[in-house]
Design an enzyme around this catalytic site. Structure first.
Site: not given
Ligand code: FBP
Length: 547
Positions: A77, A141, A172, A198-199, A201
């Site tokens: 993400g 992803r 991951d 990165k994230t 979250d």
């Molecule tokens: P990452 O863990 O890859 O950094 O992504 C975080 C996130 O934004 C989460 O907060 C959310 O649940 C998810 O990605 C949403 O995924 P997508 O971009 O596939 O809709």
């Protein structure tokens, strides 16, 4: 591409680097590390990358580095600051040797496997400095986990004379970066792999990683929006706003936004799990707050909800685990139509899980049947928990009204903040932090390191005082069960109930629930102006720093 005035102004922002990285450096190596758990298995799985020391850059003598070609991948993400990581790598490599080249693999890890790439020139880099988003090279992803993928990656690296790959991703992706590094070492393939944390979250953090990039900006963007809503609340005095926030399993974003905006209610999934709370307990908790405020004359308020909440309720967790298996069966996959799928699930579920499934509003039951992500997990960003809670709280208030325990009027609005914050212009902190992480990654490469994550520490201090170095990825790993198998992964950091940020929240939440002048309005992120406004750190970081 037409650039807005802010974009133009941000192009010339020079991100701050730690003092130590401004001059010549040498590496200081610490003691060999152990993984956080399952040391014996880890040693067997990572014979070439286990036990590496933590490294730190310190001032050194000037030296010359050979030209080196590097590939970079954005994985997962979006998170504000990704472009600055890339520009930091670029500047670090070019400063050491202008003949070095940086290639961007396009669309995430699949770019490496499918040989889709572009050379990142100074013009490309300059036009993305300090911008949000991952659009310079795109993200994806695809999981890098099979040896055929690793071999395809090695093929393109050989063609382009790439000696190192930087993978910018979450837990991951960094786990997979380490598996890739180990594989190349085992096969004597001369390609280094470096990860960057990165994230949005905030769940890729531990003793050595103080925060993952993007968390600062995303939490500030959501806090601005929550503040605006709370001011609307105070003005119209007629709505309860239920706001779901991204963060996947972890509630770090919800907690940080609560600390910044002081809502009437904030639910923290990790606490729900620790207290073994059910959905009905959470509904009761929110309803009680609404009734209490109504009794005090306030028929409005704010409720923050982490997007992963449902997974932390023991009964729903059990239901989801059985459903994950059922959904993966060819039998289920052959069924067309929601109704038929629901009937199949109801027929197959155990007695207890069936009762839980039937107790959920239909639209939520339907959302729980949607496709799982690549790791076999529910895509929590697609589950409208805020709408479900509004419906269930509304039902409960109706019953209370019938018996005379509530006389108010409940009107609610649902919001979900996630994508709004992931590609925002990086705050000064994220712009500086990301640039430093990237620059530091280039130095780790030049010093010949592999299977390390680029880390910048001492972040609550000014950027000049930051500490730069690398942490061996294996040292952050343990064995976990994923998709029915025990696999090595970086340990995810959930909100610590004994940690200072959560304890501070607990000490304040009652006051925030009842009073009427406690909302805090953070306003938009500021890029220019006094440092205490523009360079402010998250509340989480400041509380964690407060030793
Ligand atoms: P990452 O863990 O890859 O950094 O992504 C975080 C996130 O934004 C989460 O907060 C959310 O649940 C998810 O990605 C949403 O995924 P997508 O971009 O596939 O809709």
């Amino acid at each position: 591409m037409i650039k807005s005035p802010l974009e133009k102004a941000r192009m010339s922002y020079q991100p701050k680097l730690p003092n130590v990285l401004k001059g010549s450096v040498k590496l200081s190596e610490g003691k060999p590390t152990e993984s956080v758990a399952n040391q014996a298995e880890m040693k067997t799985l990572f014979p070439h990358t286990y036990g590496l020391p933590i490294v730190e850059f310190v001032a050194g003598e000037p030296k010359s580095y050979p030209a080196v070609n590097v590939g970079v991948i954005l994985s997962g993400g979006q998170a504000p600051g990704g472009h600055n990581v890339i520009s930091g790598i670029f500047d670090g490599l070019k400063k050491a040797n202008p003949a070095s080249k940086l290639y961007g693999f396009l669309g995430g890890p699949s770019g490496l496997i499918d040989h889709k790439y572009k050379e990142l020139t100074v013009d490309i880099i300059d036009s993305y400095r300090n911008t949000g988003g991952f659009d310079m090279i795109g993200s994806g992803r695809t999981k890098l986990e099979k040896t055929e993928q690793f071999d395809k990656g090695a093929e393109i690296c050989k063609q382009l004379n790439i000696k190192a790959i930087v993978i910018i991703g979450g837990d991951d992706s960094n786990t997979n970066a380490c598996i890739l590094a180990e594989y190349y070492k085992q096969k004597n393939i001369d390609i280094q792999v470096i990860g960057c944390p990165k994230t949005i979250d905030g769940d890729l953090k531990n003793e050595m990683i103080e925060t993952s990039f993007g968390f600062d900006t995303a939490a500030k963007v959501y806090s601005e929006l929550i503040g605006n809503i709370q001011r609307d609340c105070n003005s119209s005095r007629k709505y309860w706003h239920f706001i779901r926030l991204m963060g996947r399993s972890a509630s770090h974003i919800t907690l940080e936004c609560a600390l910044q905006t002081q809502p009437n209610v904030a639910i923290i999934s990790e606490e729900v799990e620790a207290k073994n709370q059910s959905l009905s307990d959470v509904v009761t908790q929110i309803t009680d707050s609404i009734v209490e405020r109504a009794n005090a004359g306030y028929e409005f308020g704010s409720v923050l909800i982490p997007e992963g909440l449902l997974e932390f309720m023991p009964k729903i967790k059990m239901l989801l685990s059985e459903m994950n298996d059922l959904l993966a069966t060819p039998e289920f996959q052959a069924i067309v139509g929601d109704e038929a799928q629901r009937n199949f699930i109801l027929l197959k579920l155990s007695h207890e899980n069936k009762a839980t499934f039937e107790s959920l509003p239909l639209f939520i039951a339907k959302q729980l049947m949607m496709d799982r992500d690549a790791h076999g997990n529910v895509q929590v960003s697609l589950i409208e928990t805020e709408k479900m809670l509004i419906e269930m709280v509304g039902e409960r208030l109706k019953r209370l009204k019938e018996c005379g325990a509530y006389t108010g009027k409940f009107s609610a609005m649902a919001h979900f903040f996630g994508y709004e914050g992931r590609c925002a212009f990086p705050s000064n902190f994220d712009a500086d932090y990301c640039y430093s992480i990237g620059y530091n990654a280039s130095l780790l490469i030049l010093e010949g390191k592999t299977a390390y994550m680029s880390i910048i520490r001492n972040c609550c201090k000014s950027a000049e005082e930051w500490i730069a170095g690398g942490v061996p990825v294996v040292s952050m790993m343990n064995m976990e069960r994923r998709n029915g198998k025990d696999v090595p992964v970086i340990r995810k950091a959930l909100v610590e109930l004994e940690g200072k940020p959560f304890k501070f929240f607990v000490s304040k939440r009652e006051e925030w629930a009842g009073a009427n002048d406690t909302f805090v309005f953070q306003g938009p992120i500021q890029f220019f102006g006094p440092s205490e406004v523009c360079d402010a750190r998250t509340k989480t970081m400041m509380l964690e720093c407060d030793k």
